[in-house]
Each structure stands twice: as structure tokens, then as C-alpha cells.
Write a protein that holds these residues in place. Structure first.
Motif, PDB file in Angstrom:
ATOM      1  N   LEU A 161      44.336  40.374  42.519  1.00 18.40           N
ATOM      2  CA  LEU A 161      43.171  39.595  42.953  1.00 18.40           C
ATOM      3  C   LEU A 161      42.000  39.668  41.986  1.00 18.40           C
ATOM      4  N   GLY A 162      41.887  40.771  41.237  1.00 18.60           N
ATOM      5  CA  GLY A 162      40.817  40.890  40.258  1.00 18.60           C
ATOM      6  C   GLY A 162      39.509  41.439  40.789  1.00 18.60           C
ATOM      7  N   TYR A 163      39.518  42.081  41.963  1.00 18.52           N
ATOM      8  CA  TYR A 163      38.271  42.645  42.472  1.00 18.52           C
ATOM      9  C   TYR A 163      37.989  43.996  41.829  1.00 18.52           C
ATOM     10  N   VAL A 164      36.737  44.413  41.916  1.00 20.48           N
ATOM     11  CA  VAL A 164      36.263  45.647  41.302  1.00 20.48           C
ATOM     12  C   VAL A 164      35.524  46.457  42.359  1.00 20.48           C
ATOM     13  N   LEU A 165      35.753  47.768  42.376  1.00 17.51           N
ATOM     14  CA  LEU A 165      34.997  48.665  43.247  1.00 17.51           C
ATOM     15  C   LEU A 165      33.891  49.326  42.448  1.00 17.51           C
ATOM     16  N   GLU A 166      32.731  49.450  43.059  1.00 14.01           N
ATOM     17  CA  GLU A 166      31.601  50.162  42.468  1.00 14.01           C
ATOM     18  C   GLU A 166      31.308  51.365  43.349  1.00 14.01           C
ATOM     19  N   ILE A 167      31.362  52.556  42.762  1.00 18.10           N
ATOM     20  CA  ILE A 167      31.128  53.810  43.481  1.00 18.10           C
ATOM     21  C   ILE A 167      29.884  54.463  42.887  1.00 18.10           C
ATOM     22  N   GLY A 168      29.075  55.078  43.754  1.00 15.35           N
ATOM     23  CA  GLY A 168      27.951  55.850  43.246  1.00 15.35           C
ATOM     24  C   GLY A 168      26.586  55.231  43.493  1.00 15.35           C
ATOM     25  N   HIS A 169      26.505  54.286  44.424  1.00 14.76           N
ATOM     26  CA  HIS A 169      25.198  53.717  44.755  1.00 14.76           C
ATOM     27  C   HIS A 169      24.363  54.759  45.491  1.00 14.76           C
ATOM     28  N   GLU A 170      23.073  54.723  45.278  1.00 11.49           N
ATOM     29  CA  GLU A 170      22.168  55.720  45.845  1.00 11.49           C
ATOM     30  C   GLU A 170      22.214  55.776  47.360  1.00 11.49           C
ATOM     31  N   GLY A 203      24.775  55.691  49.175  1.00 16.65           N
ATOM     32  CA  GLY A 203      26.015  56.294  49.628  1.00 16.65           C
ATOM     33  C   GLY A 203      27.119  55.305  49.944  1.00 16.65           C
ATOM     34  N   SER A 204      26.889  54.039  49.644  1.00 15.40           N
ATOM     35  CA  SER A 204      27.901  53.025  49.927  1.00 15.40           C
ATOM     36  C   SER A 204      28.712  52.693  48.678  1.00 15.40           C
ATOM     37  N   ALA A 205      29.869  52.129  48.932  1.00 16.86           N
ATOM     38  CA  ALA A 205      30.665  51.540  47.854  1.00 16.86           C
ATOM     39  C   ALA A 205      30.486  50.030  47.961  1.00 16.86           C
ATOM     40  N   ARG A 206      30.668  49.365  46.855  1.00 19.92           N
ATOM     41  CA  ARG A 206      30.614  47.908  46.853  1.00 19.92           C
ATOM     42  C   ARG A 206      31.898  47.384  46.225  1.00 19.92           C
ATOM     43  N   CYS A 207      32.331  46.267  46.727  1.00 20.39           N
ATOM     44  CA  CYS A 207      33.519  45.623  46.195  1.00 20.39           C
ATOM     45  C   CYS A 207      33.109  44.208  45.812  1.00 20.39           C
ATOM     46  N   ARG A 208      33.382  43.841  44.557  1.00 16.59           N
ATOM     47  CA  ARG A 208      32.958  42.504  44.112  1.00 16.59           C
ATOM     48  C   ARG A 208      34.128  41.727  43.532  1.00 16.59           C
ATOM     49  N   LEU A 209      34.002  40.419  43.647  1.00 19.06           N
ATOM     50  CA  LEU A 209      35.046  39.522  43.169  1.00 19.06           C
ATOM     51  C   LEU A 209      34.386  38.278  42.599  1.00 19.06           C
ATOM     52  N   ASP A 210      34.806  37.888  41.417  1.00 18.05           N
ATOM     53  CA  ASP A 210      34.408  36.601  40.856  1.00 18.05           C
ATOM     54  C   ASP A 210      35.418  35.578  41.368  1.00 18.05           C
ATOM     55  N   VAL A 211      34.966  34.716  42.249  1.00 17.00           N
ATOM     56  CA  VAL A 211      35.849  33.764  42.932  1.00 17.00           C
ATOM     57  C   VAL A 211      36.309  32.680  41.959  1.00 17.00           C
ATOM     58  N   THR A 212      37.620  32.468  41.926  1.00 20.23           N
ATOM     59  CA  THR A 212      38.211  31.411  41.104  1.00 20.23           C
ATOM     60  C   THR A 212      39.034  30.494  42.002  1.00 20.23           C
ATOM     61  N   GLU A 213      39.569  29.448  41.422  1.00 17.53           N
ATOM     62  CA  GLU A 213      40.459  28.551  42.161  1.00 17.53           C
ATOM     63  C   GLU A 213      41.664  29.305  42.721  1.00 17.53           C
ATOM     64  N   ALA A 214      42.098  30.357  42.030  1.00 15.81           N
ATOM     65  CA  ALA A 214      43.244  31.148  42.478  1.00 15.81           C
ATOM     66  C   ALA A 214      42.973  31.856  43.810  1.00 15.81           C
ATOM     67  N   HIS A 215      41.710  32.004  44.194  1.00 11.31           N
ATOM     68  CA  HIS A 215      41.327  32.665  45.444  1.00 11.31           C
ATOM     69  C   HIS A 215      41.066  31.660  46.564  1.00 11.31           C
ATOM     70  N   SER A 216      41.270  30.393  46.299  1.00  7.77           N
ATOM     71  CA  SER A 216      40.896  29.330  47.249  1.00  7.77           C
ATOM     72  C   SER A 216      41.990  29.042  48.263  1.00  7.77           C
ATOM     73  N   ASN A 217      41.556  28.563  49.409  1.00  9.74           N
ATOM     74  CA  ASN A 217      42.486  28.069  50.423  1.00  9.74           C
ATOM     75  C   ASN A 217      42.657  26.557  50.249  1.00  9.74           C
ATOM     76  N   ARG A 218      43.315  25.914  51.189  1.00  6.18           N
ATOM     77  CA  ARG A 218      43.565  24.477  51.064  1.00  6.18           C
ATOM     78  C   ARG A 218      42.292  23.630  51.125  1.00  6.18           C
ATOM     79  N   HIS A 219      41.187  24.241  51.542  1.00  2.00           N
ATOM     80  CA  HIS A 219      39.900  23.529  51.618  1.00  2.00           C
ATOM     81  C   HIS A 219      39.055  23.735  50.363  1.00  2.00           C
ATOM     82  N   GLY A 220      39.602  24.504  49.424  1.00  3.97           N
ATOM     83  CA  GLY A 220      38.905  24.705  48.153  1.00  3.97           C
ATOM     84  C   GLY A 220      37.827  25.771  48.180  1.00  3.97           C
ATOM     85  N   VAL A 221      37.855  26.654  49.194  1.00  3.10           N
ATOM     86  CA  VAL A 221      36.884  27.751  49.276  1.00  3.10           C
ATOM     87  C   VAL A 221      37.635  29.077  49.376  1.00  3.10           C
TER      88      VAL A 221
END
Length: 140
Positions: free
Chosen positions: A15-24, A26-44
Motif C-alpha cells: 500500500l505504501g503507507y508510512v508509520l511515524e513514531i515518536g511524536h511528543e 505519545g501517539s503514532a501517525r500513519c500516512r499515505l500518499d493517495v494514488t489511483e491504485a488506492h481508489s475504489n470504483r468511485h475514484g476516491v
């Protein structure tokens, strides 16, 4: 200092997502650059992929409660996702999670998924449990 975890699992590689650890906070963040490969039949962004991003943020945040590097595995016991708005290809989405309760055996979390314009895409709540990692722990 923020640590980036990428291409560590099959899902991350696919999928190409990235985890970010170490935010002040105490949370983790997960981010994804959305591409056409991540889209459903409605294009989102496909709802299952949005849920995966939320799940990873909550799982990694759970891990941070016992491991500052966020590598201790936690299992998703239950999860519910509410979709608010579509995310389009060409946008970055980021899930941020926080622990809302729990005890020794289970943690309760909530997470939000927003796009780079800070538009709310989805919210989620989940229950997570630390995974057993050895036969010694299984006997407990």
C-alpha cells in the motif's frame, strides 16, 4: 525525534503507507500518499484502505504504551470506522490515534484520518490487546 517506519511489512510495501513514531503527544501517525491504485470504483480512497491506515495508527499507538520504539505487537480485537468525506488521489492522508482508556489486558483507542487540507476523512474507535510473543508469555 520522529522515527519513520516504512516497507517493514507486506501491507506497508503493497500500500505504501508510512508509520511515524515518536511524536511528543505519545501517539503514532500513519500516512499515505493517495494514488489511483488506492481508489475504489468511485475514484476516491477505498474505505478498506482508509480503515487499514486508522488501524495501523491505533496499533502503533498501543505499542508505544509499553515500548518507546513502537515495535511491540498489538492485535486489533474490534474496530469501527465512520466515514466523513472522500479522499482523492494526489492528497496525503494522515491518521493520528490516542489511547482513551483500558487496563492491563486491553486498550481503547480512537483515531482520526485527515487529508493535507485538514479535512476530516474518517474516524475510528478500537480495542487492542498486546500480542503474545513467546511460549513463556503464553503460560501467563
Amino acid at each position: 525525534m520522529i522515527e519513520i517506519i516504512e516497507a517493514e511489512t507486506g501491507a506497508q510495501k503493497t500500500l505504501g503507507y508510512v508509520l511515524e513514531i515518536g511524536h511528543e503527544d505519545g501517539s503514532a501517525r500513519c500516512r499515505l500518499d493517495v494514488t489511483e491504485a488506492h481508489s475504489n470504483r468511485h475514484g476516491v480512497l477505498h474505505g478498506g484502505i482508509a480503515t487499514t491506515i486508522l488501524d495501523n495508527a491505533m496499533g502503533a499507538t498501543s505499542s508505544l504504551t509499553v515500548d518507546p520504539k513502537g515495535r511491540t505487537p498489538f492485535l486489533t480485537i474490534s474496530m469501527s470506522t465512520q466515514f466523513q468525506a472522500p479522499a482523492h488521489a494526489g492528497k496525503r492522508v494522515t491518521a493520528t490515534a490516542r489511547v482513551t482508556g483500558g487496563g492491563r489486558a486491553l486498550l481503547y483507542l480512537e483515531a482520526t484520518l485527515v487529508d493535507e487540507d485538514d479535512r476530516l476523512i474518517a474516524t475510528s474507535i478500537g480495542v487492542f490487546k498486546r500480542a503474545r510473543t513467546s511460549r513463556t508469555e503464553e503460560g501467563r
